[in-house]
Design a protein around this motif. Structure first.
Motif, PDB file in Angstrom:
ATOM      1  N   VAL A   1      58.389  10.154 111.060  1.00 11.21           N
ATOM      2  CA  VAL A   1      59.550  11.268 111.077  1.00 11.21           C
ATOM      3  C   VAL A   1      59.181  11.848 110.709  1.00 11.21           C
ATOM      4  O   VAL A   1      58.944  12.398 109.866  1.00 11.21           O
ATOM      5  N   ARG A   2      60.087  13.234 111.375  1.00  5.31           N
ATOM      6  CA  ARG A   2      60.286  14.379 110.872  1.00  5.31           C
ATOM      7  C   ARG A   2      61.992  14.911 111.078  1.00  5.31           C
ATOM      8  O   ARG A   2      62.778  14.407 112.027  1.00  5.31           O
ATOM      9  N   ALA A   3      61.811  15.877 110.316  1.00  3.91           N
ATOM     10  CA  ALA A   3      63.441  16.617 110.773  1.00  3.91           C
ATOM     11  C   ALA A   3      63.522  17.702 111.762  1.00  3.91           C
ATOM     12  O   ALA A   3      62.360  18.876 111.764  1.00  3.91           O
ATOM     13  N   MET A   4      64.458  17.770 112.582  1.00  2.00           N
ATOM     14  CA  MET A   4      64.705  18.788 113.359  1.00  2.00           C
ATOM     15  C   MET A   4      66.295  19.624 112.956  1.00  2.00           C
ATOM     16  O   MET A   4      66.937  19.260 112.747  1.00  2.00           O
ATOM     17  N   PRO A   5      66.467  20.774 112.649  1.00  7.11           N
ATOM     18  CA  PRO A   5      67.255  21.642 112.396  1.00  7.11           C
ATOM     19  C   PRO A   5      68.590  21.291 113.761  1.00  7.11           C
ATOM     20  O   PRO A   5      68.072  21.601 114.510  1.00  7.11           O
ATOM     21  N   LEU A   6      69.532  20.878 112.977  1.00  8.27           N
ATOM     22  CA  LEU A   6      70.823  20.733 114.301  1.00  8.27           C
ATOM     23  C   LEU A   6      72.319  21.775 114.522  1.00  8.27           C
ATOM     24  O   LEU A   6      72.810  22.079 113.064  1.00  8.27           O
ATOM     25  N   ALA A   7      71.185  22.649 114.710  1.00  6.66           N
ATOM     26  CA  ALA A   7      72.003  24.354 114.949  1.00  6.66           C
ATOM     27  C   ALA A   7      73.923  24.410 114.778  1.00  6.66           C
ATOM     28  O   ALA A   7      74.439  24.825 114.411  1.00  6.66           O
ATOM     29  N   GLY A   8      74.086  23.398 116.340  1.00  7.26           N
ATOM     30  CA  GLY A   8      75.524  23.036 116.817  1.00  7.26           C
ATOM     31  C   GLY A   8      75.085  21.994 117.589  1.00  7.26           C
ATOM     32  O   GLY A   8      74.354  21.246 118.225  1.00  7.26           O
ATOM     33  N   LEU A   9      76.637  21.559 118.267  1.00  5.63           N
ATOM     34  CA  LEU A   9      76.974  21.062 118.874  1.00  5.63           C
ATOM     35  C   LEU A   9      77.129  21.081 120.766  1.00  5.63           C
ATOM     36  O   LEU A   9      77.596  20.133 121.398  1.00  5.63           O
ATOM     37  N   ASP A  10      76.736  22.697 120.732  1.00 10.44           N
ATOM     38  CA  ASP A  10      77.073  23.084 122.183  1.00 10.44           C
ATOM     39  C   ASP A  10      76.185  22.386 123.077  1.00 10.44           C
ATOM     40  O   ASP A  10      75.392  22.433 123.318  1.00 10.44           O
ATOM     41  N   ARG A  11      76.316  22.601 124.536  1.00 14.49           N
ATOM     42  CA  ARG A  11      75.671  22.694 125.447  1.00 14.49           C
ATOM     43  C   ARG A  11      73.808  23.127 125.028  1.00 14.49           C
ATOM     44  O   ARG A  11      73.265  22.424 125.771  1.00 14.49           O
ATOM     45  N   ALA A  12      74.234  24.510 125.230  1.00 16.80           N
ATOM     46  CA  ALA A  12      72.636  25.425 124.924  1.00 16.80           C
ATOM     47  C   ALA A  12      72.096  25.394 124.147  1.00 16.80           C
ATOM     48  O   ALA A  12      70.673  24.552 124.205  1.00 16.80           O
ATOM     49  N   ARG A  13      72.729  24.524 122.466  1.00 18.32           N
ATOM     50  CA  ARG A  13      71.366  24.113 121.485  1.00 18.32           C
ATOM     51  C   ARG A  13      71.190  22.896 121.378  1.00 18.32           C
ATOM     52  O   ARG A  13      70.121  22.624 121.569  1.00 18.32           O
ATOM     53  N   LEU A  14      72.030  22.250 122.327  1.00 15.84           N
ATOM     54  CA  LEU A  14      71.468  20.608 122.725  1.00 15.84           C
ATOM     55  C   LEU A  14      70.611  20.966 123.224  1.00 15.84           C
ATOM     56  O   LEU A  14      69.189  19.694 123.238  1.00 15.84           O
ATOM     57  N   HIS A  15      70.922  21.311 124.596  1.00 13.88           N
ATOM     58  CA  HIS A  15      69.741  21.525 125.457  1.00 13.88           C
ATOM     59  C   HIS A  15      68.257  21.781 125.103  1.00 13.88           C
ATOM     60  O   HIS A  15      67.058  20.627 125.261  1.00 13.88           O
ATOM     61  N   ALA A  16      68.399  22.369 124.742  1.00 12.39           N
ATOM     62  CA  ALA A  16      67.664  22.931 123.394  1.00 12.39           C
ATOM     63  C   ALA A  16      67.173  22.529 122.215  1.00 12.39           C
ATOM     64  O   ALA A  16      65.100  22.532 122.338  1.00 12.39           O
ATOM     65  N   LEU A  17      67.677  21.840 121.483  1.00 10.29           N
ATOM     66  CA  LEU A  17      66.592  20.821 121.342  1.00 10.29           C
ATOM     67  C   LEU A  17      66.184  19.772 121.849  1.00 10.29           C
ATOM     68  O   LEU A  17      64.725  19.871 121.508  1.00 10.29           O
ATOM     69  N   VAL A  18      66.481  18.617 123.097  1.00  8.69           N
ATOM     70  CA  VAL A  18      66.119  18.320 123.727  1.00  8.69           C
ATOM     71  C   VAL A  18      64.623  18.565 124.169  1.00  8.69           C
ATOM     72  O   VAL A  18      63.873  18.131 123.828  1.00  8.69           O
ATOM     73  N   SER A  19      64.700  20.511 124.477  1.00 13.48           N
ATOM     74  CA  SER A  19      63.250  20.885 125.217  1.00 13.48           C
ATOM     75  C   SER A  19      62.357  21.088 124.137  1.00 13.48           C
ATOM     76  O   SER A  19      61.443  20.315 124.684  1.00 13.48           O
ATOM     77  N   ASP A  20      62.266  21.074 122.636  1.00  9.21           N
ATOM     78  CA  ASP A  20      61.476  21.274 121.925  1.00  9.21           C
ATOM     79  C   ASP A  20      61.421  19.832 121.582  1.00  9.21           C
ATOM     80  O   ASP A  20      59.894  20.024 121.451  1.00  9.21           O
ATOM     81  N   ILE A  21      62.255  18.958 121.356  1.00  8.10           N
ATOM     82  CA  ILE A  21      61.771  17.889 121.510  1.00  8.10           C
ATOM     83  C   ILE A  21      60.244  17.218 122.480  1.00  8.10           C
ATOM     84  O   ILE A  21      59.060  16.954 122.057  1.00  8.10           O
ATOM     85  N   VAL A  22      60.725  17.356 123.808  1.00 14.69           N
ATOM     86  CA  VAL A  22      59.802  17.075 124.959  1.00 14.69           C
ATOM     87  C   VAL A  22      58.663  17.317 124.604  1.00 14.69           C
ATOM     88  O   VAL A  22      56.979  17.120 125.126  1.00 14.69           O
ATOM     89  N   ARG A  23      58.706  18.680 124.531  1.00 16.45           N
ATOM     90  CA  ARG A  23      57.538  20.223 124.425  1.00 16.45           C
ATOM     91  C   ARG A  23      56.087  19.447 123.056  1.00 16.45           C
ATOM     92  O   ARG A  23      55.607  19.694 122.901  1.00 16.45           O
ATOM     93  N   GLN A  24      57.268  19.147 122.339  1.00  9.99           N
ATOM     94  CA  GLN A  24      56.474  18.489 121.147  1.00  9.99           C
ATOM     95  C   GLN A  24      55.632  17.187 121.110  1.00  9.99           C
ATOM     96  O   GLN A  24      54.616  17.160 121.268  1.00  9.99           O
ATOM     97  N   ALA A  25      56.628  16.449 121.565  1.00  8.39           N
ATOM     98  CA  ALA A  25      56.308  15.035 121.427  1.00  8.39           C
ATOM     99  C   ALA A  25      56.235  14.362 122.846  1.00  8.39           C
ATOM    100  O   ALA A  25      55.274  13.739 123.016  1.00  8.39           O
ATOM    101  N   GLY A  26      55.992  14.863 124.305  1.00  9.61           N
ATOM    102  CA  GLY A  26      55.467  15.246 125.266  1.00  9.61           C
ATOM    103  C   GLY A  26      57.047  14.269 126.163  1.00  9.61           C
ATOM    104  O   GLY A  26      56.708  13.279 127.140  1.00  9.61           O
ATOM    105  N   ARG A  27      57.858  13.472 125.656  1.00  3.22           N
ATOM    106  CA  ARG A  27      58.453  12.063 126.132  1.00  3.22           C
ATOM    107  C   ARG A  27      59.824  12.228 125.171  1.00  3.22           C
ATOM    108  O   ARG A  27      60.236  12.246 124.078  1.00  3.22           O
ATOM    109  N   LEU A  28      60.948  11.257 125.489  1.00  6.35           N
ATOM    110  CA  LEU A  28      62.133  11.189 124.650  1.00  6.35           C
ATOM    111  C   LEU A  28      62.739   9.822 125.353  1.00  6.35           C
ATOM    112  O   LEU A  28      62.786   9.707 126.385  1.00  6.35           O
ATOM    113  N   ASP A  29      62.642   9.059 124.787  1.00  5.94           N
ATOM    114  CA  ASP A  29      62.957   7.817 125.251  1.00  5.94           C
ATOM    115  C   ASP A  29      64.474   7.099 124.737  1.00  5.94           C
ATOM    116  O   ASP A  29      64.758   6.436 125.500  1.00  5.94           O
ATOM    117  N   ILE A  30      64.967   7.634 123.272  1.00  7.31           N
ATOM    118  CA  ILE A  30      65.830   7.242 122.676  1.00  7.31           C
ATOM    119  C   ILE A  30      66.849   8.170 122.537  1.00  7.31           C
ATOM    120  O   ILE A  30      66.377   9.280 121.819  1.00  7.31           O
TER     121      ILE A  30
END
Length: 265
Positions: free
Chosen positions: A60-89
């Motif tokens: 388990v690890r934590a990441m900041p949720l800076a905002g819920l607008d489209r750009a920030r949520l897309h960036a969050l998902v991109s960061d996760i995929v870049r670090q973990a290689g996938r996103l399933d759930i």
């Protein structure tokens, strides 16, 4: 307890996962073998939970949720995929809004309620679906509310947002059904929040419990276990649905019906 739902090898994102229902979802998913990312506006709270679970050798690890607008949520998902290689759930659990009567409601409060509870569902799905589609597996889950189907004074904007969430669940489930991606939600009723808010007071919890058929408030784990099922392979044929987890509180016509049936005074 034996783990009936196996999430080994899966990467999960939980928004608003620092405490309460979100923390329970994070814990149950991690115990089932998932690598879980907590995205929380209060990063210190998320880090504390991640540290506690990591001490149990859970991923388990934590990441900041800076905002819920489209750009920030897309960036969050991109960061996760870049670090973990996938996103399933993806679990959009962040929600809520300030109470206000319709006459008192201003544009900012209404916009905030829609952005936090409803619009974020679209942006998270939009960002995550291409990744899930490539893997042929995806689970998009949302913490909705029984407020989507019942009324409470001062909460019309919240109810409208959650009703929109349920419509999103149905529409998204239909769109992504052929991609191995299911979309579902859980509608909590009254859930105890120990040490937090009005419902943490025993006398308030007792009064509320009298109007709930099972006789008491629910616990965060009641929601988390429903989410765990929906995230699992066992739920592959369940999509476009919400599971109501409310102790039966939406069953009787009024609280008086509960009191009369059980002879409460």
């Amino acid at each position: 307890m034996a783990q009936p739902f196996d999430l080994n090898g899966k990467v999960a994102l939980v928004t608003g996962g620092g405490r309460g229902i979100g923390a329970a979802i994070v814990s149950r998913f991690a115990e089932a073998g998932a690598s879980v990312i907590i995205a929380n506006r209060t990063l210190d709270v998320a880090k504390a939970l991640a540290a506690d679970l990591s001490a149990r050798r859970l991923d388990v690890r934590a990441m900041p949720l800076a905002g819920l607008d489209r750009a920030r949520l897309h960036a969050l998902v991109s960061d996760i995929v870049r670090q973990a290689g996938r996103l399933d759930i993806v679990v959009h659990n962040a929600g809520g809004c300030p109470w206000a009567s319709i006459e008192e409601l201003d544009e900012d409060k209404l916009d905030d309620a829609l952005a936090l509870n409803l619009k974020a569902c679209f942006w998270l799905a939009q960002a995550a679906v291409p990744v899930m589609r490539r893997n042929g597996f995806g689970r998009i889950l949302v913490t909705s509310s029984v407020s989507a189907r019942v009324a409470m004074a001062g909460g019309a904007h919240y109810s409208a947002a959650k009703a929109g969430v349920n419509a999103f669940i149905r529409g998204a489930a239909f769109e992504f059904a052929r991609d191995g991606i299911t979309v579902n939600g859980v509608e909590p009723g009254f859930i105890a929040k120990p040490g937090r808010g009005t419902m943490s007071a025993p006398e308030i919890a007792d009064r509320l419990g009298r109007h709930i058929p099972v006789g008491h408030l629910g616990e965060a784990d009641d929601i988390a276990y429903a989410m765990l099922y929906l995230a699992s392979e066992q739920a592959k044929y369940t999509t476009g649905q919400t599971i109501v987890v409310d102790g039966g509180s939406t069953l009787p016509e009024t609280g008086f019906a509960v009191e009369r049936h059980w002879g409460l005074t």
